[in-house]
Enzyme design. Structure first.
Site, short mmCIF file in Angstrom:
data_model
loop_
_atom_site.label_atom_id
_atom_site.label_comp_id
_atom_site.label_asym_id
_atom_site.label_seq_id
_atom_site.Cartn_x
_atom_site.Cartn_y
_atom_site.Cartn_z
N ALA A 77 0.90 -1.35 -0.07
CA ALA A 77 -0.18 0.02 0.03
C ALA A 77 0.96 1.30 -0.06
CB ALA A 77 -0.89 -0.08 1.24
N GLY B 183 0.78 -4.85 1.13
CA GLY B 183 -0.63 -4.90 0.22
C GLY B 183 -0.44 -5.62 -1.16
N GLU C 233 -0.68 -9.24 -0.52
CA GLU C 233 -1.88 -9.38 -0.33
C GLU C 233 -2.81 -9.36 -1.46
OE1 GLU C 233 -1.70 -6.31 2.83
OE2 GLU C 233 -2.75 -7.79 4.03
N GLU D 281 4.48 -5.17 7.37
CA GLU D 281 3.55 -4.32 8.13
C GLU D 281 3.79 -4.07 9.72
OE1 GLU D 281 2.47 -6.21 5.87
OE2 GLU D 281 0.72 -5.49 4.84
#
Ligand code: CO8
Length: 258
Positions: A65, A111, A114, A134
């Protein structure tokens, strides 16, 4: 039409490329929205039988992200960002009835990993590096990583990967079952296309049923066997079932109207 992604269709295969190479294809809000629009359209398009999802350049699939975008978020904004991501992209992909193959051409972090894990199939280039970094940023995987990693590699390995925030190489990911195939970078898209071609030989309505039945195993309060039975029954009402069984009996290849 899009600022952050590229789309290209070859036959019934749509390749969607996340195109922010200077930011290692990090997922900002606009990219997530554009991916949703493109994937939603693909899922409804009878001319698209498989989607390949990849990143621009030779270094990164998606490096996570976009940290720059959420660095000063509040509790409410953080939760809202994760929720919107789940609804529009990560859960959305998993539930798509058009198969999505992630072609991981480099870093797949946070992300980015993911996103690959939400896809139905993962192919990685040998230079790919994967991880969920993270907790090193003071957050946790917020786009499904705490759930899907354990589903793919088991809880022990998932715990290790999340707690250490470390990266693993493609060959290790293959050993763990995190990716389906590892090939040289210049063969990555060809490998994804080869898998896509095999999928396209089969009934798209049966594949959609299979995705719903397989996903049911991971839904709270849903009995996957019940969903399998229901989806199995539904197949008997499709043209593809008639064609598939007739072709078998006539000793010819089926011609599905995919
Ligand atoms: N977000 C924003 N920008 C990024 C990101 C990212 N995730 N990753 C890389 N970039 C940018 C860098 O800031 C840099 O930009 P600039 O040139 O403007 O400074 C550019 O990409 C190139 O990166 P580097 O210079 O760092 O390249 P290196 O080759 O030195 O390093 C790495 C490559 C190791 C991949 C390094 O860039 C890195 O560690 N990136 C961050 C990886 C990361 O921590 N990802 C997880 C992010 S958090 C996340 O994904 C949470 C998901 C759940 C969210 C739920 C809702 C909030």
């Amino acid at each position: 039409m899009y600022n952050n992604i590229l789309t290209a269709q070859k036959g019934q295969v749509l390749t969607v490329t996340i195109d922010r190479p200077k930011q290692l294809n990090a997922l900002n809000k606009e990219t997530i929205s554009e991916l949703h629009l493109a994937l939603n359209a693909a899922n409804d398009d009878r001319n698209v039988g498989v989607v390949i999802l990849t990143g621009s350049g030779e270094k990164s699939f998606v490096a996570g992200a976009d940290i720059k975008e959420f660095a000063d978020f509040t509790i409410a904004q953080g939760g809202e960002l994760a929720k919107r991501g789940h609804d529009t992209l990560f859960d959305f992909i998993e539930k798509m009835t058009t198969p999505v193959i992630a072609a991981m051409n480099g870093f797949a972090l946070g992300g980015g990993l993911e996103l690959a894990m939400a896809s139905h199939i993962r192919v990685a280039s040998s230079n790919a590096r994967m991880g969920l970094p993270e907790v090193g940023l003071g957050v946790i995987p917020g786009y499904g990583g705490t759930q899907r990693l354990a589903q793919l590699v088991g809880r022990g390995k998932a715990n290790e990967m999340v707690f250490t925030a470390g990266m693993i190489k493609a060959d290790e990911a293959l050993k763990w079952g995190l990716v389906n195939e590892v090939v040289a970078l210049d063969e990555l898209i060809a490998k994804a296309e080869e898998i896509a071609a095999k999928i396209l030989n089969n009934s798209s309505t049966a594949i959609a049923s299979a995705i719903r039945a397989i996903n049911a195993n991971y839904q709270d309060g849903v009995n996957g066997f019940d969903v399998e039975i229901e989806e199995f029954g539904k197949c008997f009402g499709t043209d593809d079932f008639k064609e598939g069984t007739t072709a078998f009996l006539e000793k010819r290849k089926p011609q599905f109207r995919n």
